[in-house]
Structure formats: C-alpha cells, structure tokens
Design an enzyme around this catalytic site. Structure first.
Site, mmCIF file in Angstrom:
data_model
loop_
_atom_site.group_PDB
_atom_site.id
_atom_site.type_symbol
_atom_site.label_atom_id
_atom_site.label_comp_id
_atom_site.label_asym_id
_atom_site.label_seq_id
_atom_site.Cartn_x
_atom_site.Cartn_y
_atom_site.Cartn_z
ATOM 1 N N ASP A 133 0.969 -1.280 0.115
ATOM 2 C CA ASP A 133 -0.109 0.049 -0.014
ATOM 3 C C ASP A 133 0.685 1.287 -0.097
ATOM 4 O O ASP A 133 0.394 2.389 0.110
ATOM 5 C CB ASP A 133 -0.816 0.214 1.196
ATOM 6 C CG ASP A 133 -2.309 -0.550 1.002
ATOM 7 O OD1 ASP A 133 -2.506 -0.983 -0.255
ATOM 8 O OD2 ASP A 133 -3.153 -0.556 1.918
ATOM 9 N N ASP A 286 -8.064 -7.227 13.585
ATOM 10 C CA ASP A 286 -7.494 -8.357 13.893
ATOM 11 C C ASP A 286 -8.395 -9.081 15.132
ATOM 12 O O ASP A 286 -8.910 -10.180 15.067
ATOM 13 C CB ASP A 286 -5.914 -8.476 14.320
ATOM 14 C CG ASP A 286 -5.689 -7.338 15.189
ATOM 15 O OD1 ASP A 286 -6.622 -6.550 15.619
ATOM 16 O OD2 ASP A 286 -4.438 -6.985 15.481
#
Length: 530
Positions: A133, A286
């Site tokens: 990214d 997460d």
C-alpha cells in the site's frame, strides 16, 4: 473550624483578611462541590482497582495451574507432522497463502519478504503475497524489484497493489483474498512488515489446523529483536511479555479464545470467510475478526514456544500512535459488539462473560482508566483536599500486588520495575484518552498511523551524524499533555511535602519527573533528520 484551617493551609500566603475570605469561599462554595465529587471518584477508582486486582490474581492462579498441570497445545489437540504420500505427492500438503502487508516500509521490506520466501514448505503448495500500500513511488519500486528478485529464484510470489488505501491494513488483506489464485488455498499466514518467521514456522503450525477441524487460528509469540535498544523498549517488553506469557496462554488454555495479534498467526480461510472476512470498522481489525470467529464457535490455539522475531517501536512518537490505536480500537469494538456477544447462541454463557467482562471491560477499558484517573489525578488531588482520604490497601497494597503479577512475564527486568510503573502511568494518559475516544466514537476513532520501523536505519545514521549535533525541532519534542500532567503532580507533591500528612510526595515527585521527561521528548530513541 477544621475545614477552615485546611483551607488556610492550602492558601498560607497573604494577609489574614484575604486568607479568611479564601477560606470562606472554600467552605461555602468549593467544598460542597469538590469534596463529594472527589469522594465519589475515590469510591469508583477503588472499585475499578478491586476489579483489576481480582482479574490479575485470577490470571495468576490459572497460569500457575496451566504451567504445572496443563497440557501443551500439541498434547491438548491432535498434532503430528504432515507425512509424505507417494501416490498424492505434494498435493498431500495443504495449500498455504502467506500475506505480507506493508506501507512505505523502506527499512524492513527486504527482511520481511526474505523471511516469508524462506519459509520451508513444498514450493508448489505455497504462495507469497506482498500487499504493498506504499504511497512513495521510490519505495513501491524497490518492493516490486525485491519481489521480482525472489520470483527469479523460483519462489511463487505475487506483488499486489491497489489504487487506494481504503480500510488500511484490513482493506489490503481483504483485497488480497479476492484474487483468483487464493481460492485454491486452505490456510493463510499473516506477517507484518517487521516480522521474520523461522523457516519451520509452517511445519509447526499447519498440523494444528490440518488435524483439528474445529481450530480456526494458530497464534505464535512475538520475540523482540530490539528490546535492549533503549529503556523505553525494555518497558514495552515487560508489558507485552505479560500479555503473551499470561493473557494469551490463559485464554487459549481455558476458553480457546484470545485476541489475534494481527500477525505471526495462521488462519483457516473457511473460518475467516464464515466470520464475515476482514472489516475496517475499527483500528483493531485483527481483534474484530477473532471475536466474530469465536462467536461462530471456532477455537484458537496459542503456541507460546513458537516465537517470531519483530521490532518494537523505539521512538516515542511511533509508540504513542501505536498505543492510541491499540487502546481506541478495542474500546470502539466493545461498543459495537457488546450486544451481539450477549445475544449470541453458539457459545456458552461462561465464554460470553469472559469475553465481555474479562477480555474487554477489565483489560481494555478499566485497566487504562483506573491507572491514569486514580494514580495521576484522584490520588494527588486528595493531598489538596484533606477531607478525602484513600485507604492504604487501595493506595499501596493493591497496586503493589498488581505490579508484581504484571512483572512475572519478564524476570530479567525486575530491577526496572519502578521505571516501568512510572512509564506505564505516563502512557496511561494517552491510553485513557484513546479509550474514551473509542467508547464515544469521537473524532480520531478511526485514525490509523502505521507504526514506524527503523530496522538498521538508526545504526546507519548515527555514525554519520556523530561529528555534529542533529537539528532538534522543538515542536516535535514538546508534548503539552505530559507537561501539564507533570506540573499538576509536581504542585501536589510540593503541597504534600509542605503541609500534607499523606507522604505521597516521593511518588508524586518521581511521577512528575517521568511526565516532564516524556513531555520534553527525552524518551525513546531519537532519530536525527537527514
């Protein structure tokens, strides 16, 4: 009369008439407001301290039983090496996807890609996926060249980019799972850009998933390669070692649930899909996935003796941003998922209570708030308001026991315990602020700043800069919140030394110094500007 004399002590200077007027104002206006509020805050803080104390003692008792009588993960679940099959050949091995998300990781991209490509597994049964990214074209080009270099060696590596950063890491992982070649994969291992797994990582984790269809996640422990870099990294090591040694171990052994650490773990792809995939609604994607998968009935395994090398943030700026994300995200996730957890029908009542009360409320909310509110605000304030007292068991005994229980994870740093207490109290300022931002969904609730990794950059820069002093930008080094907290504690310490009876001034002076050191930026590693 006693109240008037205490007010006189608080304002000892000036003529008798002025002192009398101030004492009257204190008695008539301020005292009826401040004293009841402070007494209420003391009760609330003592209540939170007891909750944290019970949680720590419970965790301590359980971890002792787990260590003495509990079975290791490979005994608790079926675990045996995946064997060769002459007829099936390599197709007997599960197909594994290894995702390495990164963002402008100039200093560590070679280490992480190299470690991922060095994983031992049949070459036709593994795909390395680098999710880049990066917004810096130069860094993006370097990462692509590195991927091409490994591909030329016969490694099945894919370099994937996207035209936006929507969803940050969660968005990158989600996009990565959409590629057609992922459909043939059974499991996905995830490593952040500074993580370097050992070559046998997959051989030690995949068998848990291959032989136990109820297991969704295998989590390894982090091993910090730069824990001795500075005092701040040693303090971080103490906190994180407790998390891995106690919290993750207890969650795995008792409820088969713990928070995924976002890296150094392997997921069953079908479990990820069943749980709804990656979501970017909080900064802890997460933990979000782990809670949703757990509510579907999936089990998790923590393998504490499997360690993956990684880097701790060594600059104060990077660590503050990281702690904001780690404190704000769980609080915001708790706000979003509490009702969903309560209504869930697939998990037991005890597991729901554990997730809501122990995992979220006490560890992610109460622990941050009570540390700052009690020890940095309320306790010092009782010095100025002698009508309010804190019992010794709340001011001394409970925090002492909690601190000792926290220190068991890192025996080599026991001599640094005083520094750790002062440092944790300083950081509790930011954690408490971030927790309230998460609970209230305020402005910075979804702020995501990637934690800066230095790799060998600092070692390379220091010799070159040794002959002249680096330029220091005052604005980057000053932190007003810490300076204000330090001034408040210093004032309370001076007052207690001069007029008080509590003898808190030693703690108050030490804590104020810690806040001042942080406030002036003299903490962590200082990276010179090029």
């Amino acid at each position: 009369m006693d109240r008037l004399s205490s007010a006189s002590n608080m304002f000892p200077a000036g003529r008798d008439g002025v002192t009398g007027q101030i004492g009257l104002i204190w008695q008539v206006i301020i005292e009826p407001l401040i004293v009841p509020v402070l007494k209420l805050l003391v009760v609330v803080c003592l209540g939170m301290s007891i909750m944290l104390f019970i949680e720590r003692v419970y965790m301590g008792v359980v971890i002792v039983f787990v260590k003495l009588f509990g079975k290791k993960p490979n005994k608790r679940y079926k675990w045996e090496p995946i064997k060769d099959d002459i007829e099936l050949g390599n197709s007997a091995y599960p197909m594994v996807l290894v995702q390495v998300p990164m963002y402008n990781e100039k200093e560590v991209y070679q280490l992480s890609i190299g470690a991922a490509c060095g994983l031992s597994w049949p070459s036709d049964r593994i795909i390395i996926q680098v999710l880049d990214d990066s917004t810096d074209p130069a860094i993006k080009s370097m990462v692509e060249v590195e991927c091409q270099r490994w591909a030329s060696k016969g490694i099945n590596i894919k370099y994937e980019i996207r035209d936006n950063r929507n969803g940050y890491k969660a968005g990158a992982l989600k996009e990565g799972m959409k590629h057609s070649y992922v459909k043939q994969c059974d499991y996905v291992a995830i490593f952040d850009a500074d993580f370097q797994p050992e070559p046998d990582f997959l051989w030690r984790t995949i068998p848990f998933l291959a032989h136990n269809p109820e297991i969704a996640l295998v989590q390894a422990r982090w091993k910090f390669v730069n824990s001795d870099e500075c005092l701040m990294t040693r303090m971080q090591e103490m906190s994180l070692d407790y998390h891995f040694t106690v919290e993750q171990e207890v969650g795995s052994a008792t409820y088969a649930f713990f928070g995924f650490n976002g890296t150094a773990g392997v997921w069953r792809i079908s479990a990820v899909n069943e749980a709804g995939g990656w979501k970017a609604r909080t900064t802890v994607e997460d933990m979000d996935l782990a809670v949703r998968a757990s509510l579907k009935g999936w089990k998790f395994v923590y393998v504490g003796d499997l360690k993956v090398k990684n880097e701790l943030p060594s600059t104060f700026k990077a660590y503050r941003y990281q702690q904001h994300r780690w404190s704000c995200g769980p609080a915001n996730l708790f706000r979003k998922m509490a009702i969903e957890i309560v209504k869930n029908k697939k998990v037991s009542l005890w597991k729901k209570c554990y997730v809501i009360y122990s995992f979220f409320f006490v560890r992610k909310i109460v622990a941050h708030i009570v540390t700052f509110l009690f020890y940095c605000v309320v306790l010092p304030a009782t010095v100025l308001v002698p009508e309010v007292t804190v019992p010794k068991w709340g001011a001394v005994y409970i925090p002492s026991v909690v601190t000792l229980l926290n220190a068991v994870g890192t025996p080599r740093s026991l001599h640094l315990m005083v520094f750790w207490i002062l440092f944790e109290n300083v950081m509790s300022l930011h954690r408490t602020k971030a927790t309230f931002i998460g609970l209230l969904e305020a402005g910075r609730v979804n702020e995501w700043v990637v934690t800066e990794k230095l790799g060998d950059a600092l070692k390379a820069k220091l010799p070159a800069k040794a002959t002249k002093k680096p330029r220091i930008r005052i604005g980057e080094r000053l932190h007003l919140l810490e300076l204000c907290a330090g001034a408040y504690l210093f004032f309370c310490g001076c007052y207690d030394f001069a007029f008080g009876k509590n003898r808190y001034y030693i703690f108050l002076f030490l804590q104020s110094i810690a806040f001042f050191i942080a406030g002036f930026g003299y903490i962590g590693t200082f990276v010179p500007h090029s």
